[in-house]
Enzyme design. Structure first.
Site, PDB file in Angstrom:
ATOM      1  N   HIS A 182       0.964  -1.296   0.087  1.00 48.70           N
ATOM      2  CA  HIS A 182       0.139   0.081  -0.098  1.00 48.70           C
ATOM      3  C   HIS A 182       0.861   1.363  -0.077  1.00 48.70           C
ATOM      4  O   HIS A 182       1.531   1.708   0.887  1.00 48.70           O
ATOM      5  CB  HIS A 182      -0.774  -0.012   1.166  1.00 48.70           C
ATOM      6  CG  HIS A 182      -1.674   1.131   1.246  1.00 48.70           C
ATOM      7  ND1 HIS A 182      -3.337   1.073   1.573  1.00 48.70           N
ATOM      8  CD2 HIS A 182      -1.661   2.510   1.044  1.00 48.70           C
ATOM      9  CE1 HIS A 182      -3.852   2.132   1.542  1.00 48.70           C
ATOM     10  NE2 HIS A 182      -2.836   3.299   1.312  1.00 48.70           N
TER      11      HIS A 182
ATOM     12  N   HIS B  89       1.519   5.214  -1.689  1.00 49.64           N
ATOM     13  CA  HIS B  89       1.253   6.469  -2.587  1.00 49.64           C
ATOM     14  C   HIS B  89       2.322   7.341  -3.018  1.00 49.64           C
ATOM     15  O   HIS B  89       3.218   7.489  -2.255  1.00 49.64           O
ATOM     16  CB  HIS B  89       0.376   7.673  -1.647  1.00 49.64           C
ATOM     17  CG  HIS B  89      -0.704   7.047  -0.926  1.00 49.64           C
ATOM     18  ND1 HIS B  89      -1.922   7.373  -1.561  1.00 49.64           N
ATOM     19  CD2 HIS B  89      -1.145   6.528   0.310  1.00 49.64           C
ATOM     20  CE1 HIS B  89      -2.788   6.928  -0.724  1.00 49.64           C
ATOM     21  NE2 HIS B  89      -2.346   6.160   0.507  1.00 49.64           N
TER      22      HIS B  89
ATOM     23  N   LYS C 220      -9.399  -0.482  -5.635  1.00 44.77           N
ATOM     24  CA  LYS C 220      -9.415   0.307  -4.483  1.00 44.77           C
ATOM     25  C   LYS C 220     -10.811   1.006  -4.192  1.00 44.77           C
ATOM     26  O   LYS C 220     -11.252   1.648  -4.930  1.00 44.77           O
ATOM     27  CB  LYS C 220      -8.414   1.310  -4.385  1.00 44.77           C
ATOM     28  CG  LYS C 220      -8.013   2.430  -3.197  1.00 44.77           C
ATOM     29  CD  LYS C 220      -7.964   1.490  -1.964  1.00 44.77           C
ATOM     30  CE  LYS C 220      -8.005   2.138  -0.636  1.00 44.77           C
ATOM     31  NZ  LYS C 220      -6.788   2.813  -0.021  1.00 44.77           N
TER      32      LYS C 220
ATOM     33  N   HIS D  42     -10.430   0.621   1.976  1.00 42.94           N
ATOM     34  CA  HIS D  42     -10.392   1.744   3.176  1.00 42.94           C
ATOM     35  C   HIS D  42     -11.452   1.551   4.084  1.00 42.94           C
ATOM     36  O   HIS D  42     -12.344   2.192   3.789  1.00 42.94           O
ATOM     37  CB  HIS D  42     -10.258   2.950   2.643  1.00 42.94           C
ATOM     38  CG  HIS D  42      -9.845   4.410   3.650  1.00 42.94           C
ATOM     39  ND1 HIS D  42      -8.525   4.925   3.738  1.00 42.94           N
ATOM     40  CD2 HIS D  42     -10.558   4.604   4.695  1.00 42.94           C
ATOM     41  CE1 HIS D  42      -8.581   5.705   4.761  1.00 42.94           C
ATOM     42  NE2 HIS D  42      -9.787   5.745   5.331  1.00 42.94           N
TER      43      HIS D  42
ATOM     44  N   HIS E 103      -4.494  -1.112   5.734  1.00 41.54           N
ATOM     45  CA  HIS E 103      -3.959  -0.102   6.906  1.00 41.54           C
ATOM     46  C   HIS E 103      -5.049  -0.550   8.240  1.00 41.54           C
ATOM     47  O   HIS E 103      -5.610   0.591   8.668  1.00 41.54           O
ATOM     48  CB  HIS E 103      -3.868   1.457   6.819  1.00 41.54           C
ATOM     49  CG  HIS E 103      -4.840   1.979   5.742  1.00 41.54           C
ATOM     50  ND1 HIS E 103      -6.079   1.999   6.202  1.00 41.54           N
ATOM     51  CD2 HIS E 103      -4.593   2.969   4.755  1.00 41.54           C
ATOM     52  CE1 HIS E 103      -7.004   2.644   5.359  1.00 41.54           C
ATOM     53  NE2 HIS E 103      -5.803   3.120   4.276  1.00 41.54           N
TER      54      HIS E 103
ATOM     55  N   ASP F 143       1.478   2.644   3.533  1.00 45.92           N
ATOM     56  CA  ASP F 143       0.781   3.569   3.356  1.00 45.92           C
ATOM     57  C   ASP F 143       1.662   5.126   3.363  1.00 45.92           C
ATOM     58  O   ASP F 143       1.103   6.019   3.707  1.00 45.92           O
ATOM     59  CB  ASP F 143      -0.533   3.614   4.456  1.00 45.92           C
ATOM     60  CG  ASP F 143      -1.374   4.791   3.978  1.00 45.92           C
ATOM     61  OD1 ASP F 143      -1.609   5.123   2.979  1.00 45.92           O
ATOM     62  OD2 ASP F 143      -2.430   5.011   5.001  1.00 45.92           O
TER      63      ASP F 143
HETATM   64  O1  DOR Z   1      -3.397   9.133   6.052  1.00 45.37           O
HETATM   65  C1  DOR Z   1      -3.611   9.024   4.731  1.00 45.37           C
HETATM   66  N1  DOR Z   1      -3.128   9.877   3.681  1.00 45.37           N
HETATM   67  N2  DOR Z   1      -4.701   8.151   4.662  1.00 45.37           N
HETATM   68  C2  DOR Z   1      -5.326   7.739   3.353  1.00 45.37           C
HETATM   69  O2  DOR Z   1      -6.099   6.912   3.586  1.00 45.37           O
HETATM   70  C3  DOR Z   1      -4.940   8.584   2.299  1.00 45.37           C
HETATM   71  C4  DOR Z   1      -3.367   9.164   2.512  1.00 45.37           C
HETATM   72  C5  DOR Z   1      -3.146  10.047   1.282  1.00 45.37           C
HETATM   73  O3  DOR Z   1      -3.456   9.992   0.091  1.00 45.37           O
HETATM   74  O4  DOR Z   1      -2.583  11.120   1.739  1.00 45.37           O
HETATM   75 ZN    ZN Z   2      -3.322   5.080   1.816  1.00 46.16          ZN
END
Ligand code: DOR
Ligand code: ZN
Length: 346
Positions: free
Chosen positions: A14, A16, A100, A137, A175, A248
């Protein structure tokens, strides 16, 4: 005392990566240590079609440093308009690994997410048929539900009914942050798994709130009570193959974190494995690290584990930058609250 540990190369289930200058800045931090990562589709606009996923994948590959061996595992962002045929084609082509599900409004860039779960049942049924897993999520967004209860309520009101309606759907609760989440996975069959982040293994809500608010620990789902952290750690070090690493790692510019209304996300990628090694060592469970970082995830996704290895060596306190540049901005690296002694040799 173990001073050196060689494990199969880890994957991040997971992650970003964002886009543009931020992608350029953060991708090397993950590609340095991880072989593969499940790439979150919550861009603006989100990655909703096969064509979007192909274009995003190309931008990620173009941003990889020379010589890096890293494979992004793409996901599609589920909306009430997702076309089951487009998704099935993307999955069959090997372009998309998972889908997702963001409940609308649950977190960063989730406005296009799902409000009425009835409307996505046909897509979910198709996914069960073709063996495409669903990453979830798991938080309800109802205003009357307290933010600390949103995961537990989601399991009861949304996730459990969906799993009953769509038998055979493989689900990854992403998460997880509560004992309720860990228990739900343990009580259920093999078609359910969960990822756990580094911040949820290391910290609880007191670390974020006592003595002042620490915005860099603010993420969603939010850090919970200590007893929940303890339950997550117990799951992570249990050796149960349904639990695996999803960092995450979620970069935001420093000014967006240190703001009146702070963005949610912890940027853990640069020190992820050092943090984990410390946490597992402290728990007396270094022997369970490889399963959590490198074996359980591929097994659940039906992929081979990586053949190559990394070596973790204990030594002098690790030196790493407090921030990294990202275009005109900086991104602040997660503060583990202690010196880190585990060094990673790729
Ligand atoms: O803390 C987080 N940041 N939780 C999420 O689900 C998304 C992520 C983000 O894209 O910044
Ligand atoms: Zn995330």
């Amino acid at each position: 005392m173990t001073q050196s540990l060689t494990i199969r190369r880890p994957d991040d289930w997971h992650l970003h990566l964002r886009d543009g200058a931020m992608l350029q800045a953060v991708l090397p931090e993950t590609a340095r240590h991880f072989a593969r990562a499940i790439i979150m589709p919550n861009l603006v606009p989100p990655v909703v079609t096969m064509a979007d996923a192909a274009a995003y994948r190309d931008r990620i590959m173009a941003a990889l440093p020379e010589g890096a061996r890293f494979t992004p595992l793409m996901t599609l962002y589920l909306t009430e308009e997702t076309d089951p045929d487009d998704l099935a084609a993307a999955h069959a082509a090997g372009l998309v690994t998972a889908v997702k599900l963001y409940p609308a409004g649950a977190t960063t860039n989730s406005a296009s997410g799902v409000s009425n779960f009835e409307n996505v049942l046909p897509v979910l049924e198709r996914m069960a048929e073709i063996g495409c897993p669903l990453c979830v999520h798991g938080e309800v967004t109802d205003r009357e539900i307290d933010i600390f209860d949103r995961e537990a309520v989601f399991i009861e009101r949304v996730l459990d009914p969906i799993r009953a309606r769509v038998p055979g759907l493989r689900v990854i609760m992403e998460h997880i942050t509560t004992r309720d989440g860990a228990d739900y996975v343990m009580e259920n069959a093999q078609d359910l798994a969960a990822t756990i982040t580094i911040q949820h293994l290391m910290f609880d809500r007191n670390d974020m709130l006592v003595g002042g608010m620490r915005p860099h620990y603010y993420c969603l789902p939010i850090l919970k009570r200590r007893e929940h952290r303890e339950a997550l750690l117990a799951a992570a070090i249990s050796g149960d193959s349904r639990f695996f690493l999803g960092t995450d790692s979620a970069p935001h510019p420093t000014h967006a974190k240190e703001a009146t209304c702070c963005a949610a996300g912890c940027f853990t990628a640069p020190i992820a494995l050092s943090c984990l090694a410390s946490t597992f060592e402290e728990a007396g469970a270094l022997d369970k690290l490889e399963g959590f970082t490198s074996l359980h995830g591929p097994a659940f996704y039906g992929l081979p584990a990586n053949e190559d290895t990394i070596t973790l060596t204990k030594g002098a306190p690790l030196e790493y930058p407090a921030t990294i540049p990202a275009g005109e901005h900086t991104v602040t690296v997660f503060d583990p609250g202690q010196p880190l002694h585990w060094h990673v040799t790729p």
